[in-house]
Design an enzyme around this catalytic site. Structure first.
Site, short mmCIF file in Angstrom:
data_model
loop_
_atom_site.label_atom_id
_atom_site.label_comp_id
_atom_site.label_asym_id
_atom_site.label_seq_id
_atom_site.Cartn_x
_atom_site.Cartn_y
_atom_site.Cartn_z
N CYS A 156 0.84 -1.21 0.00
CA CYS A 156 0.00 0.00 0.00
C CYS A 156 0.87 1.25 0.00
O CYS A 156 1.42 1.64 1.03
CB CYS A 156 -0.92 -0.02 1.22
N CYS A 216 -0.33 4.13 2.24
CA CYS A 216 -0.08 3.92 3.67
C CYS A 216 1.39 4.14 4.00
O CYS A 216 1.73 4.73 5.02
CB CYS A 216 -0.43 2.49 4.09
N ASP A 217 2.27 3.62 3.18
CA ASP A 217 3.67 3.50 3.60
C ASP A 217 4.67 4.32 2.79
O ASP A 217 5.85 4.38 3.17
CB ASP A 217 4.08 2.01 3.52
#
Ligand code: NDP
Length: 316
Positions: A136, A139-140
């Protein structure tokens, strides 16, 4: 049938969508039961820092966030059970939900079974998941400032993730197993025009390389193999993103409710109703567009309110 066995709400799944639905329906005094499923807490339990969930100024670890959400729902009376639902029957009221060989009856069911990022299945991939390997970018990506990144895949997800990651990474290499791309022309061209993106085609990831010192894990490279020549190279990187697609966890609902061809649950766009009155769907099981914890939680709230109103309408 005794009333004791008939539940107001059964929630299937325990990511941000399921646990938010549990919180809202518990506070509406509906005494929901949550069957947590294969991955209690959902996809956030395989990430480390979550920095984009509102309310946590300095971020929070994914598993901790989910633990808090569970406890918050339980405080108001939600019953969370670590069961995996293996069958449902929505053909008549009350709905039937089967787990561990038992039948549970419900007036409403909220489906929050989420989706799973497809993984390659390499042991080194799971060893470094959350420590340099991610599925993701939103997200990261932020954790890879000025670092070297590869993205695996040749579809729209891979192109979109690669473009997004150029905001952070020093260089992004898209590694794809063929030399033709499944991605739409526009997304592919956008990636091709991005000066920070390079391509390695006919190439597969054979192994994630990294160090694991005193429990501190980090990725140092990728062992890549050219499938045409058989040649193997070690590519030094700090981040490996998997962009090979997602699969909604909806297999048990086939034939019970309407699904898109891709397996995502069809809902009314303005609410969480499925084609079966009394069955609602929220989170990634019905959303392939946003796929964020906060949007999943939002639709979980909607599903609980929809279920509550539906139950009220039964009394009218
Ligand atoms: P796709 O199925 O379209 O693409 C998956 C890619 O990953 C393919 O290139 C495939 O290779 C590769 N792949 C799959 N399994 C492996 C494996 N085991 N090893 C190596 N490579 C693998 O999935 P996407 O998630 O990209 O897209 C899904 C849908 O969502 C599409 O309809 C897409 O258009 C849409 N989407 C739209 C976006 C947008 O419009 N902004 C953004 C993201 C997705 P191969 O081609 O060889 O099979």
């Amino acid at each position: 049938m005794s009333d004791k066995n008939l539940h107001n709400v059964i929630i299937i799944g325990s990511g941000p969508a399921g646990l938010t639905a549990a919180l809202y329906s518990a506070r509406a005094n509906l005494k929901p039961i949550v069957f947590e499923g294969l991955q209690p807490g959902g996809q956030l339990t395989i990430t480390t820092d979550v920095e984009n969930y509102p309310g946590f100024e300095h971020g929070i670890m994914g598993p901790e966030l989910m633990d808090i959400m569970r406890k918050q729902a339980q405080r108001f009376g939600a019953e969370c059970m670590f069961n995996i639902v293996d069958k449902v029957d929505f053909s008549s009221q009350p709905f039937k939900v089967y787990t561990d060989g038992k039948e549970y009856l419900a007036k409403t069911v909220i489906i929050a079974t989420g989706a799973s990022a497809k993984l390659l299945g390499l042991p080194s991939e799971s060893e470094f998941m959350g420590f340099g390997v991610s599925a993701c970018a939103t997200c990261d990506g932020f954790f890879f400032k000025d670092q070297r990144i590869i993205v695996i895949g040749g579809g729209d997800t891979a192109m979109e993730e690669a473009n997004y990651l150029t905001k952070f990474g020093k260089e992004v290499v898209i590694v794809h197993r063929r030399d033709e791309f499944r991605a739409s022309k526009i997304m592919l061209e956008r990636a091709q025009k991005n000066p920070k993106i390079k391509f390695m085609t006919n190439t597969v990831l054979e192994e994630v390389l990294g160090v694991n010192e005193n429990g501190k894990r980090k990725v140092t490279g990728a062992k890549l193999k050219n499938v045409k020549t058989g040649e193997t190279v070690i590519h030094e990187v700090e981040g490996i993103f998997l962009g090979i697609g997602h699969k909604p966890n909806t297999d048990i609902f086939k034939g019970q409710i309407e699904l898109e061809d891709t397996g995502y649950i069809k809902t009314n766009k303005v609410n969480t109703y499925t084609n079966i009155p009394g069955v609602f769907a929220c989170g990634d099981a019905q959303d392939h567009v946003y796929r964020q914890a906060v949007t999943a939680a939002g639709t979980g709230c909607m599903a609980a309110i929809d279920a509550e109103r539906y139950l009220e309408s039964l009394h009218d």
